[in-house]
Design a protein around this motif. Structure first.
Motif, PDB file in Angstrom:
ATOM      1  N   VAL A  77       0.844  -1.204   0.000  1.00 10.40           N
ATOM      2  CA  VAL A  77       0.000   0.000   0.000  1.00 10.40           C
ATOM      3  C   VAL A  77       0.875   1.247   0.000  1.00 10.40           C
ATOM      4  O   VAL A  77       0.610   2.204  -0.736  1.00 10.40           O
ATOM      5  N   LEU A  78       1.938   1.248   0.791  1.00  6.12           N
ATOM      6  CA  LEU A  78       2.847   2.389   0.859  1.00  6.12           C
ATOM      7  C   LEU A  78       3.533   2.627  -0.483  1.00  6.12           C
ATOM      8  O   LEU A  78       3.636   3.762  -0.940  1.00  6.12           O
ATOM      9  N   VAL A  79       3.981   1.559  -1.128  1.00  2.00           N
ATOM     10  CA  VAL A  79       4.644   1.696  -2.428  1.00  2.00           C
ATOM     11  C   VAL A  79       3.675   2.243  -3.463  1.00  2.00           C
ATOM     12  O   VAL A  79       4.010   3.141  -4.242  1.00  2.00           O
ATOM     13  N   ARG A  80       2.459   1.744  -3.484  1.00  3.29           N
ATOM     14  CA  ARG A  80       1.456   2.251  -4.444  1.00  3.29           C
ATOM     15  C   ARG A  80       1.128   3.712  -4.186  1.00  3.29           C
ATOM     16  O   ARG A  80       0.964   4.497  -5.107  1.00  3.29           O
ATOM     17  N   TRP A  81       1.037   4.090  -2.902  1.00  6.17           N
ATOM     18  CA  TRP A  81       0.760   5.480  -2.577  1.00  6.17           C
ATOM     19  C   TRP A  81       1.903   6.369  -3.038  1.00  6.17           C
ATOM     20  O   TRP A  81       1.679   7.447  -3.580  1.00  6.17           O
ATOM     21  N   CYS A  82       3.141   5.923  -2.825  1.00  5.69           N
ATOM     22  CA  CYS A  82       4.311   6.694  -3.240  1.00  5.69           C
ATOM     23  C   CYS A  82       4.357   6.859  -4.751  1.00  5.69           C
ATOM     24  O   CYS A  82       4.690   7.920  -5.262  1.00  5.69           O
ATOM     25  N   GLU A  83       4.019   5.809  -5.481  1.00  8.16           N
ATOM     26  CA  GLU A  83       3.998   5.899  -6.939  1.00  8.16           C
ATOM     27  C   GLU A  83       2.927   6.870  -7.410  1.00  8.16           C
ATOM     28  O   GLU A  83       3.119   7.593  -8.385  1.00  8.16           O
ATOM     29  N   ALA A  84       1.803   6.897  -6.716  1.00 11.34           N
ATOM     30  CA  ALA A  84       0.721   7.794  -7.109  1.00 11.34           C
ATOM     31  C   ALA A  84       1.076   9.254  -6.839  1.00 11.34           C
ATOM     32  O   ALA A  84       0.687  10.147  -7.597  1.00 11.34           O
TER      33      ALA A  84
ATOM     34  N   ARG B  91       7.772  14.939  -3.855  1.00  7.19           N
ATOM     35  CA  ARG B  91       8.171  15.269  -2.493  1.00  7.19           C
ATOM     36  C   ARG B  91       7.160  14.844  -1.442  1.00  7.19           C
ATOM     37  O   ARG B  91       7.528  14.597  -0.309  1.00  7.19           O
ATOM     38  N   VAL B  92       5.883  14.769  -1.807  1.00  6.69           N
ATOM     39  CA  VAL B  92       4.891  14.320  -0.833  1.00  6.69           C
ATOM     40  C   VAL B  92       5.151  12.868  -0.456  1.00  6.69           C
ATOM     41  O   VAL B  92       5.044  12.483   0.705  1.00  6.69           O
ATOM     42  N   ALA B  93       5.553  12.070  -1.424  1.00  4.47           N
ATOM     43  CA  ALA B  93       5.852  10.672  -1.165  1.00  4.47           C
ATOM     44  C   ALA B  93       7.068  10.543  -0.250  1.00  4.47           C
ATOM     45  O   ALA B  93       7.079   9.715   0.667  1.00  4.47           O
ATOM     46  N   MET B  94       8.089  11.332  -0.485  1.00  2.00           N
ATOM     47  CA  MET B  94       9.283  11.274   0.353  1.00  2.00           C
ATOM     48  C   MET B  94       8.982  11.741   1.768  1.00  2.00           C
ATOM     49  O   MET B  94       9.490  11.178   2.734  1.00  2.00           O
ATOM     50  N   ALA B  95       8.160  12.754   1.907  1.00  2.90           N
ATOM     51  CA  ALA B  95       7.791  13.237   3.238  1.00  2.90           C
ATOM     52  C   ALA B  95       7.005  12.166   3.986  1.00  2.90           C
ATOM     53  O   ALA B  95       7.221  11.950   5.183  1.00  2.90           O
ATOM     54  N   GLY B  96       6.122  11.494   3.298  1.00  4.60           N
ATOM     55  CA  GLY B  96       5.355  10.417   3.921  1.00  4.60           C
ATOM     56  C   GLY B  96       6.232   9.256   4.339  1.00  4.60           C
ATOM     57  O   GLY B  96       6.073   8.703   5.430  1.00  4.60           O
ATOM     58  N   LEU B  97       7.161   8.897   3.470  1.00  2.00           N
ATOM     59  CA  LEU B  97       8.078   7.808   3.787  1.00  2.00           C
ATOM     60  C   LEU B  97       8.960   8.171   4.983  1.00  2.00           C
ATOM     61  O   LEU B  97       9.167   7.354   5.887  1.00  2.00           O
ATOM     62  N   ALA B  98       9.447   9.404   5.020  1.00  2.00           N
ATOM     63  CA  ALA B  98      10.259   9.856   6.153  1.00  2.00           C
ATOM     64  C   ALA B  98       9.449   9.824   7.449  1.00  2.00           C
ATOM     65  O   ALA B  98       9.960   9.426   8.497  1.00  2.00           O
ATOM     66  N   MET B  99       8.189  10.219   7.375  1.00  2.00           N
ATOM     67  CA  MET B  99       7.335  10.221   8.564  1.00  2.00           C
ATOM     68  C   MET B  99       7.101   8.804   9.074  1.00  2.00           C
ATOM     69  O   MET B  99       7.189   8.550  10.279  1.00  2.00           O
ATOM     70  N   VAL B 100       6.849   7.878   8.167  1.00  2.00           N
ATOM     71  CA  VAL B 100       6.621   6.492   8.567  1.00  2.00           C
ATOM     72  C   VAL B 100       7.878   5.892   9.193  1.00  2.00           C
ATOM     73  O   VAL B 100       7.814   5.226  10.231  1.00  2.00           O
ATOM     74  N   LEU B 101       9.031   6.141   8.581  1.00  2.00           N
ATOM     75  CA  LEU B 101      10.282   5.623   9.130  1.00  2.00           C
ATOM     76  C   LEU B 101      10.585   6.223  10.496  1.00  2.00           C
ATOM     77  O   LEU B 101      11.049   5.533  11.407  1.00  2.00           O
ATOM     78  N   PHE B 102      10.332   7.512  10.658  1.00  2.00           N
ATOM     79  CA  PHE B 102      10.571   8.160  11.942  1.00  2.00           C
ATOM     80  C   PHE B 102       9.682   7.568  13.028  1.00  2.00           C
ATOM     81  O   PHE B 102      10.161   7.241  14.118  1.00  2.00           O
ATOM     82  N   ILE B 103       8.409   7.398  12.736  1.00  2.00           N
ATOM     83  CA  ILE B 103       7.486   6.854  13.733  1.00  2.00           C
ATOM     84  C   ILE B 103       7.880   5.434  14.103  1.00  2.00           C
ATOM     85  O   ILE B 103       7.868   5.054  15.281  1.00  2.00           O
ATOM     86  N   ALA B 104       8.266   4.639  13.105  1.00  3.21           N
ATOM     87  CA  ALA B 104       8.672   3.259  13.381  1.00  3.21           C
ATOM     88  C   ALA B 104       9.926   3.221  14.255  1.00  3.21           C
ATOM     89  O   ALA B 104       9.996   2.449  15.212  1.00  3.21           O
ATOM     90  N   LEU B 105      10.928   4.043  13.938  1.00  2.00           N
ATOM     91  CA  LEU B 105      12.137   4.072  14.756  1.00  2.00           C
ATOM     92  C   LEU B 105      11.865   4.610  16.153  1.00  2.00           C
ATOM     93  O   LEU B 105      12.386   4.103  17.140  1.00  2.00           O
ATOM     94  N   PHE B 106      11.065   5.642  16.230  1.00  2.00           N
ATOM     95  CA  PHE B 106      10.765   6.257  17.518  1.00  2.00           C
ATOM     96  C   PHE B 106      10.007   5.292  18.425  1.00  2.00           C
ATOM     97  O   PHE B 106      10.279   5.207  19.624  1.00  2.00           O
TER      98      PHE B 106
END
Length: 67
Positions: free
Chosen positions: A5-12, A16-31
């Motif tokens: 789902v994340l990959v499809r959302w990023c492709e859509a 920069r919105v996709a990169m910001a979303g990916l960064a947010m998800v990675l940050f939350i997971a690490l945190f």
């Protein structure tokens, strides 16, 4: 499933919105789960504070670069 789902959302989003979303998800997971995943002990919360500061400074630097 979630990765698909994340990959499809990023492709859509295509950009920069996709990169910001990916960064947010990675940050939350690490945190939230970084201590269990990487095995660090963070009794004082210093590792989480460092992660938070890096994320905030990254946002600030990104805004300065954009102009």
């Amino acid at each position: 499933m979630m990765a698909t789902v994340l990959v499809r959302w990023c492709e859509a989003q295509k950009g920069r919105v996709a990169m910001a979303g990916l960064a947010m998800v990675l940050f939350i997971a690490l945190f939230a789960f970084g201590g269990e995943y990487f095995g660090w002990s963070d009794a004082g919360g210093k590792v989480q504070l460092a992660l938070f500061c890096c994320f905030v400074f990254g946002i600030i630097c990104g805004m300065k670069v954009k102009g």
